[in-house]
Design a protein around this motif. Sequence first.
Motif, PDB file in Angstrom:
ATOM      1  N   THR A 142      -6.102   1.406  -1.701  1.00 40.76           N
ATOM      2  CA  THR A 142      -5.168   2.453  -1.562  1.00 40.76           C
ATOM      3  C   THR A 142      -5.997   3.707  -2.184  1.00 40.76           C
ATOM      4  O   THR A 142      -5.829   4.485  -1.740  1.00 40.76           O
ATOM      5  CB  THR A 142      -3.477   2.334  -2.266  1.00 40.76           C
ATOM      6  N   ARG A 143      -6.474   3.350  -3.659  1.00 33.94           N
ATOM      7  CA  ARG A 143      -7.570   4.738  -3.915  1.00 33.94           C
ATOM      8  C   ARG A 143      -8.116   5.293  -3.444  1.00 33.94           C
ATOM      9  O   ARG A 143      -8.835   5.871  -3.538  1.00 33.94           O
ATOM     10  CB  ARG A 143      -7.563   3.828  -5.481  1.00 33.94           C
ATOM     11  N   VAL A 194       2.210   2.181  -3.096  1.00 30.10           N
ATOM     12  CA  VAL A 194       1.624   1.977  -4.788  1.00 30.10           C
ATOM     13  C   VAL A 194       1.269   3.700  -3.870  1.00 30.10           C
ATOM     14  O   VAL A 194       0.825   4.160  -5.184  1.00 30.10           O
ATOM     15  CB  VAL A 194       0.261   0.973  -3.940  1.00 30.10           C
ATOM     16  N   LYS A 195       1.267   3.835  -3.076  1.00 30.34           N
ATOM     17  CA  LYS A 195       0.959   5.583  -2.805  1.00 30.34           C
ATOM     18  C   LYS A 195       1.716   6.435  -3.461  1.00 30.34           C
ATOM     19  O   LYS A 195       1.524   7.127  -4.255  1.00 30.34           O
ATOM     20  CB  LYS A 195       0.582   5.967  -1.722  1.00 30.34           C
ATOM     21  N   PRO A 231      -0.723   1.200 -11.662  1.00 32.90           N
ATOM     22  CA  PRO A 231      -0.122   0.031 -11.066  1.00 32.90           C
ATOM     23  C   PRO A 231       0.201  -0.998 -11.183  1.00 32.90           C
ATOM     24  O   PRO A 231      -0.474  -1.679 -11.919  1.00 32.90           O
ATOM     25  CB  PRO A 231      -0.430   0.164  -9.184  1.00 32.90           C
ATOM     26  N   LEU A 266       1.732   6.101  -7.725  1.00 33.55           N
ATOM     27  CA  LEU A 266       0.280   5.724  -8.221  1.00 33.55           C
ATOM     28  C   LEU A 266       0.003   7.181  -8.937  1.00 33.55           C
ATOM     29  O   LEU A 266      -0.842   6.815  -9.960  1.00 33.55           O
ATOM     30  CB  LEU A 266      -1.008   5.595  -7.487  1.00 33.55           C
ATOM     31  N   ILE A 293       5.671  -2.843  -8.369  1.00 31.48           N
ATOM     32  CA  ILE A 293       5.385  -2.691  -7.076  1.00 31.48           C
ATOM     33  C   ILE A 293       6.671  -3.472  -6.601  1.00 31.48           C
ATOM     34  O   ILE A 293       7.706  -2.941  -5.535  1.00 31.48           O
ATOM     35  CB  ILE A 293       4.166  -2.935  -6.290  1.00 31.48           C
ATOM     36  N   VAL A 315      -4.601  -2.493  -4.465  1.00 28.90           N
ATOM     37  CA  VAL A 315      -5.026  -1.726  -4.800  1.00 28.90           C
ATOM     38  C   VAL A 315      -5.837  -0.725  -5.317  1.00 28.90           C
ATOM     39  O   VAL A 315      -5.953   0.465  -4.741  1.00 28.90           O
ATOM     40  CB  VAL A 315      -4.379  -1.545  -6.305  1.00 28.90           C
ATOM     41  N   LYS A 353       0.695  -1.117  -0.426  1.00 30.16           N
ATOM     42  CA  LYS A 353       0.121  -0.118  -0.233  1.00 30.16           C
ATOM     43  C   LYS A 353       0.906   1.294  -0.051  1.00 30.16           C
ATOM     44  O   LYS A 353       0.590   2.290  -0.707  1.00 30.16           O
ATOM     45  CB  LYS A 353      -0.853   0.219   1.517  1.00 30.16           C
TER      46      LYS A 353
END
Length: 333
Positions: free
Chosen positions: A279-280, A236-237, A245, A240, A250, A276, A233
């Motif tokens: 996180t989004r 990804v942040k 992603p 992004l 990753i 993902v 996470k």
Amino acid sequence: MSNRFRVSNILADRLSEHGLALGAVLQRASLPADLFQQERIYLTTDELFSLWRAVGETSGDPCIGLRLGTEERVERFNAAALTALCSQSFRDALQRLSRYKQITCPEMIRIQQEGGEAAVEFLFLEADQEEPGTLVDLCLSWICSIGRRGTEGQARPIRLELTRSLQHRETLEAHFGCRVRFNAARNAVIFRASDLDRPFVTHNADLLKVVGEQMEAEFREWKAGASVGDQVKQTVKRSLAGKRPVLGDIARQLGMSVRTLQRRLTEAGISFQQVVEDTRRELAHHYLRQSTVELTEAAHLLGYEDTNSFFRAFQLWEGTSPGQWRSLNSSRD
């Protein structure tokens, strides 16, 4: 990661040096009067924002964040800042700062390179209100001071982007030496991408080895304690904005093979796509609480190819549209 920021006791000295009465600041922020007498100071994101909002309001100085973000005394640098200053280049320094931020607090430094420009942006991951201007000024000024000091003034910002409305333009442009764009979608300082590869005259291999090894040990300890989901996470942040992603990217950033990462996610009972989407969803809430971020910009920052894809995903998450969710949650800003 827990919602805790470690605050240095040195901040009390710095505020006093700039003529601020600590008692008045803490009272205005609704924080304990003995806060700076505590051996270790931890604040939630809301408490941190209250502190910096109180600093700005108590000082009455529109430049207070800029002044506090420009520290000339190296002995006051924390380990991460000292590691950055001893790095080989501006890019190396920024990457180290971004890496080590993960250890200490729910804040992220994101470096986004596109079209010959490199944007450096601070994201407060647990925030449900807009960042105080004083804190934004401090963070962006601090990054610029690291770059300026390391390159002897060669790495200069070409633009500043602020979510706030127009105010103190002349002061900000004089301090940063570049134009300022207000009502922007993000709080970021923009450099030429080529400036990130400028070598640091402050590079110190011996000191970097000592301090860097300490920071890397702390990072490994954090990584060992963090779940694979949290590691993915956070990664990804950082990557992004503007692109979808990819598992391979990753995995590479985490120092794993794709096969190893897939196995560890399976063992944890989660999928890459699930992380993902989670996180989004978190970042969507963050962006929608920023009144200046247009819905099309939010879709781009979340890595969607078009706004409709974002709208469909958000409807599945929340049972309402992004615009309606923003209206219902605007009172929290």
